[in-house]
Design a protein around this motif. Sequence first.
Motif, PDB file in Angstrom:
ATOM      1  N   THR A   1       1.407  37.368   0.525  1.00  0.00           N
ATOM      2  CA  THR A   1       2.847  37.218   0.687  1.00  0.00           C
ATOM      3  C   THR A   1       3.433  36.647  -0.600  1.00  0.00           C
ATOM      4  N   ARG A   2       3.112  37.301  -1.688  1.00  0.00           N
ATOM      5  CA  ARG A   2       3.672  36.826  -2.954  1.00  0.00           C
ATOM      6  C   ARG A   2       5.036  37.439  -3.166  1.00  0.00           C
ATOM      7  N   PRO A   3       6.041  36.605  -3.194  1.00  0.00           N
ATOM      8  CA  PRO A   3       7.427  37.053  -3.302  1.00  0.00           C
ATOM      9  C   PRO A   3       7.611  38.089  -4.398  1.00  0.00           C
ATOM     10  N   ASP A   4       7.195  37.780  -5.570  1.00  0.00           N
ATOM     11  CA  ASP A   4       7.490  38.582  -6.745  1.00  0.00           C
ATOM     12  C   ASP A   4       7.060  40.041  -6.585  1.00  0.00           C
ATOM     13  N   ARG A   5       5.795  40.252  -6.263  1.00  0.00           N
ATOM     14  CA  ARG A   5       5.280  41.609  -6.117  1.00  0.00           C
ATOM     15  C   ARG A   5       6.077  42.387  -5.078  1.00  0.00           C
ATOM     16  N   ARG A   6       6.140  41.783  -3.911  1.00  0.00           N
ATOM     17  CA  ARG A   6       6.793  42.453  -2.811  1.00  0.00           C
ATOM     18  C   ARG A   6       8.279  42.672  -3.090  1.00  0.00           C
ATOM     19  N   ALA A   7       8.889  41.639  -3.603  1.00  0.00           N
ATOM     20  CA  ALA A   7      10.313  41.745  -3.903  1.00  0.00           C
ATOM     21  C   ALA A   7      10.562  42.877  -4.886  1.00  0.00           C
ATOM     22  N   ALA A   8       9.696  43.001  -5.866  1.00  0.00           N
ATOM     23  CA  ALA A   8       9.853  44.062  -6.856  1.00  0.00           C
ATOM     24  C   ALA A   8       9.750  45.423  -6.188  1.00  0.00           C
ATOM     25  N   ALA A   9       8.812  45.538  -5.256  1.00  0.00           N
ATOM     26  CA  ALA A   9       8.642  46.808  -4.555  1.00  0.00           C
ATOM     27  C   ALA A   9       9.917  47.172  -3.808  1.00  0.00           C
ATOM     28  N   PHE A  10      10.469  46.209  -3.114  1.00  0.00           N
ATOM     29  CA  PHE A  10      11.684  46.490  -2.356  1.00  0.00           C
ATOM     30  C   PHE A  10      12.856  46.798  -3.275  1.00  0.00           C
ATOM     31  N   ALA A  11      12.884  46.131  -4.401  1.00  0.00           N
ATOM     32  CA  ALA A  11      13.947  46.409  -5.364  1.00  0.00           C
ATOM     33  C   ALA A  11      13.857  47.860  -5.808  1.00  0.00           C
ATOM     34  N   ARG A  12      12.639  48.299  -6.063  1.00  0.00           N
ATOM     35  CA  ARG A  12      12.448  49.687  -6.471  1.00  0.00           C
ATOM     36  C   ARG A  12      12.931  50.642  -5.380  1.00  0.00           C
TER      37      ARG A  12
END
Lengths: 148, 148
Positions: free
Chosen positions: B8-19
């Motif tokens: 649940t690492r914010p950065d990775r996941r957040a980046a995916a959703f941003a994409r």
Amino acid sequence: MTETKADTRPDRRAAAFARIRDAHQTEVAEDYVELIDDLIAERGEARLVDVSAHMGVTHATAAKIIARLKREGLVLNRPYRSIFLTEDGTRMANMARQRHRVVFDFLRAIGIDRETAEADSEGMEHHASDQTLAAMERLTAEILNRRT
Amino acid sequence: MTETKADTRPDRRAAAFARIRDAHQTEVAEDYVELIDDLIAERGEARLVDVSAHMGVTHATAAKIIARLKREGLVLNRPYRSIFLTEDGTRMANMARQRHRVVFDFLRAIGIDRETAEADSEGMEHHASDQTLAAMERLTAEILNRRT
DNA sequence: AAAAAACTTTAGCCATGGCAAAACCTGAAG
DNA sequence: CTTCAGGTTTTGCCATGGCTAAAGTTTTTT
């Protein structure tokens, strides 16, 4: 008005797009409930702050979306307290997670790297029909077996 | 704040959703330019009426979207006249069509029926990375060969 | 050439999902 | 027990993509 033989039949195509638009409506909900479920599992509770951080949006945006989920009966929370899922929400989260897994595993099986598989599956899971998911599962097993 | 070992690492996941959110922004554009290109190819011109019928929306909606495409330099038209693509628009249409084909062919190859493959590929094409598309192409060829 | 039909544009409405900024609680430190 | 840092909520703003309904152009028919 020349009648063509190609596949530009309004009805079929229009229906497909209508389905996609519907999918879009539930996509966001699925992503959020899945994340909330994960957060609860991993750290015992889901806070707005964490949700917004993981989704990569501001808390204001996350709050608005959670308000909608609440209105739709997927989520429960009391002001200034952490967020829970209703039964419906939990069910949706589980189904979403399972679909997500199937697509992710499939992508990994066909050689996609972890990062990319993560990103692609996140986007594709919402658009794969049951039929396609079943085929992906079958293929994944097949590929992994052949490797033995 | 218990540190967890799960992903649940914010950065990775957040980046995916941003994409994914970015993808959403271009999805509509891609679908429309692809359709406009098809219409021009098949009947010599693209009229608002046909576009809206094929997309399954009202003409008002289609008009609004086409206005945006125009603003973004993908489309050209003069009031009350039919619609053309700019170079950029044509390029986008071709790329979209190609991705669409790859996904569609792949789904057909793994046994998905025509209707479903049509619907699923329409939704998935926008979320498949180049890496995934390449893998799908490879797999499609492999499957079709094995069948020979 | 007038009338009717077909199409396009415009206006105005709604919900969603973004944002920033301000107002508001809660809970820990002091 | 007060302060203050850290979450949360609210308020407004924007763009997108839906819709209906009305107004404006073409095009076709009569």
